[in-house]
Design an enzyme around this catalytic site. Structure first.
Site, PDB file in Angstrom:
ATOM      1  N   GLY A 234      39.039   7.728 -63.652  1.00  0.00           N
ATOM      2  CA  GLY A 234      40.264   6.604 -64.162  1.00  0.00           C
ATOM      3  C   GLY A 234      39.407   5.717 -64.972  1.00  0.00           C
ATOM      4  O   GLY A 234      38.259   5.899 -65.464  1.00  0.00           O
ATOM      5  N   ASN A 235      40.140   4.576 -65.190  1.00  0.00           N
ATOM      6  CA  ASN A 235      39.427   3.605 -65.752  1.00  0.00           C
ATOM      7  C   ASN A 235      40.159   2.071 -65.455  1.00  0.00           C
ATOM      8  O   ASN A 235      41.043   2.032 -64.566  1.00  0.00           O
ATOM      9  CB  ASN A 235      39.611   3.670 -67.569  1.00  0.00           C
ATOM     10  CG  ASN A 235      41.054   3.563 -67.979  1.00  0.00           C
ATOM     11  OD1 ASN A 235      41.970   2.682 -67.798  1.00  0.00           O
ATOM     12  ND2 ASN A 235      41.443   4.926 -68.570  1.00  0.00           N
ATOM     13  N   HIS A 236      39.720   1.168 -65.958  1.00  0.00           N
ATOM     14  CA  HIS A 236      40.133  -0.403 -65.553  1.00  0.00           C
ATOM     15  C   HIS A 236      41.283  -0.939 -66.111  1.00  0.00           C
ATOM     16  O   HIS A 236      41.693  -1.800 -65.653  1.00  0.00           O
ATOM     17  CB  HIS A 236      39.075  -1.386 -65.553  1.00  0.00           C
ATOM     18  CG  HIS A 236      37.697  -1.183 -64.785  1.00  0.00           C
ATOM     19  ND1 HIS A 236      37.885  -0.955 -63.305  1.00  0.00           N
ATOM     20  CD2 HIS A 236      36.540  -0.844 -64.968  1.00  0.00           C
ATOM     21  CE1 HIS A 236      36.647  -0.895 -62.966  1.00  0.00           C
ATOM     22  NE2 HIS A 236      35.681  -0.688 -63.721  1.00  0.00           N
ATOM     23  N   SER A 237      42.143   0.013 -66.861  1.00  0.00           N
ATOM     24  CA  SER A 237      43.309  -0.857 -67.456  1.00  0.00           C
ATOM     25  C   SER A 237      44.330  -1.197 -66.368  1.00  0.00           C
ATOM     26  O   SER A 237      44.591  -0.116 -65.538  1.00  0.00           O
ATOM     27  CB  SER A 237      43.897   0.440 -68.487  1.00  0.00           C
ATOM     28  OG  SER A 237      45.136  -0.034 -68.780  1.00  0.00           O
TER      29      SER A 237
ATOM     30  N   ALA B 178      45.653   3.345 -71.938  1.00  0.00           N
ATOM     31  CA  ALA B 178      44.129   3.801 -71.922  1.00  0.00           C
ATOM     32  C   ALA B 178      43.817   5.273 -71.529  1.00  0.00           C
ATOM     33  O   ALA B 178      43.605   5.205 -70.425  1.00  0.00           O
ATOM     34  CB  ALA B 178      43.433   2.695 -71.012  1.00  0.00           C
TER      35      ALA B 178
END
Ligand code: CTP
Length: 404
Positions: free
Chosen positions: A212-215, A280
């Site tokens: 995943g990512n930090h968005s 994102a």
């Protein structure tokens, strides 16, 4: 959420028996989330007390040019009051007050404020049936309509005189409904459909792990809320986030992966007027998703990744006359890379975030963006809260429709 939420309403009360109903009216405005200030003509105080209306409006009531009870008489600035308001409503509007409004006979604070107000003015007449039909009243109505003021027609029913007919001030609920319908019909994105993507995507590795990512999703949710505030029909396709929409009219489609986001977007894209890709999206996903939780047996372990579909690219390729907005997060050669992205993805506008700007990017409350349009006009914006960046983005959408 009512369109009156957050609106500054100036209520002018003139002296008729219907003034007693303004207590309910103020209550309904406050319940809808509006800020209310009340101006009373001297005569109206015989029908409802300033204390009632100040308590309900949570603001002092104004009725004369200065406060006579004060030793150092404080001037009630009618110009300031007039400029404060998003809308002014005169209710009840008696025949006398209507005639003064029509001729500019400025002998009380209410009329002085009316003449200073730059906002839309509504008036809800209240009088006996013969007065309502009198040519003098009708000529006041016509003059006021010509000034651009909006009449909330009186209703039929029993009148204070004992007679029955047209002339009763519209019921408070009906006044609120009238204002809401009128304001909604004038919202700049009324009738427009907007598709927005938000948040991260999670690409499964096995049943319990993902890439995943930090968005956080905040930017996309702020855009969705602002688009709905401007009257648009909003479809928000969001990856996992804890944010909730503020406007219940927004249709939220919750997705997990880039593939699910891609499919959801294409389900709606053909029928929207605008698409804004604020998500994102993961660029890569595991080629194989393990059906069982992967055990930590091996000393080294690698996952083979494959590209996800570029959703924005595919929207650009399928574009008919949608206004398409993308985001770019660049760390070097920002402007040049963003321009290339506009061409590659067939965008109308790109919102460029530079990670070199303090206060911009993931998990931040603020953002500093630069707008670049398809003609490569470059417009750098100030650092501001994401909510205000959303306002700027939607202003671009509004001006696109004003031009086209
Ligand atoms: N985007 C998308 N689908 C993807 C990847 C990105 O819809 N699979 C959208 C984002 O929502 C954003 C825009 O594309 O609006 C730009 O994403 P960005 O990550 O900055 O650029 P990329 O196109 O991924 O290019 P690169 O990694 O080469 O910078």
């Amino acid at each position: 959420m009512s369109v009156l939420n957050g609106k500054k309403i100036l209520l002018g009360v003139s002296g008729g028996i219907a003034a007693y109903k303004t207590a309910s009216l103020v209550r309904l405005f406050i319940k809808a989330g509006a800020h209310v200030q009340v101006i009373m003509t001297p005569a109206s105080k015989d029908f409802v007390t300033p204390l009632t209306l100040s308590t309900l409006s949570k603001n002092p009531v104004h009725s004369s040019f200065f406060n006579q009870d004060d030793e150092d008489a404080v001037w009630n600035n009618h110009v300031e009051l007039g400029l404060w308001a998003d809308l002014m409503l005169i209710a009840p509007a008696t025949a006398n007050t209507l005639s003064k409004m029509a001729t500019g006979n400025c002998d009380n604070l209410l009329i002085a404020t009316y003449l200073s107000a730059k906002c839309p003015v509504y008036f809800a007449p209240a009088m006996d049936l013969d007065m309502y039909k009198h040519p003098s009243t009708i000529s006041s109505f016509n003059a006021l309509k010509q000034f651009g003021n909006i009449i909330i027609p009186a209703e039929k029913g029993e009148l204070a005189s004992g007679l029955s007919g047209e002339g009763r001030m519209a019921e408070p609920e009906n006044i609120v409904a009238f204002l809401e319908a009128d304001l909604e019909s004038k919202l700049p994105l009324k009738g427009k459909k907007i598709l927005i993507t938000a948040g991260p995507t999670y690409e499964a590795i096995d049943p319990v792990r993902f890439i995943g990512n930090h968005s956080s999703g905040k930017m996309g949710f702020d855009i969705a809320n602002q688009a709905a505030n401007l009257g648009a029909e909003v479809i928000l396709v969001s990856g996992p986030t804890h944010f909730r929409v503020k406007n219940s009219s927004i249709e939220v489609i919750s997705v997990m992966s880039a593939q699910e986001m891609y499919e959801a977007c294409h389900k709606y894209y053909e029928n929207v007027d605008v698409a804004i890709a604020a998500a994102a999206v993961a660029d890569y996903r595991p080629k194989e998703v393990a059906l069982q939780k992967i055990k930590k047996n091996a000393e080294e372990f690698s996952i083979e990744l494959e590209k996800t579909k570029d959703i924005l690219f595919s929207l650009g390729a399928a574009k008919k006359d949608q206004f398409l907005i993308g985001f770019a997060l660049e760390t070097e050669n920002e402007i040049e890379n963003a321009k290339l992205k506009i061409q590659k993805k067939n965008l109308d506008l790109i919102v460029l975030n530079s990670l070199q700007d303090a206060g911009a990017g993931f998990k931040k409350e603020t953002n500093k963006v630069t707008f670049i349009d398809k003609n490569f006009n470059i417009e750098p914006m100030e650092l501001k809260s994401k909510e205000f960046v959303a306002v700027d983005i939607l202003n671009k959408v509004v001006s696109h429709f004003l031009k086209s």
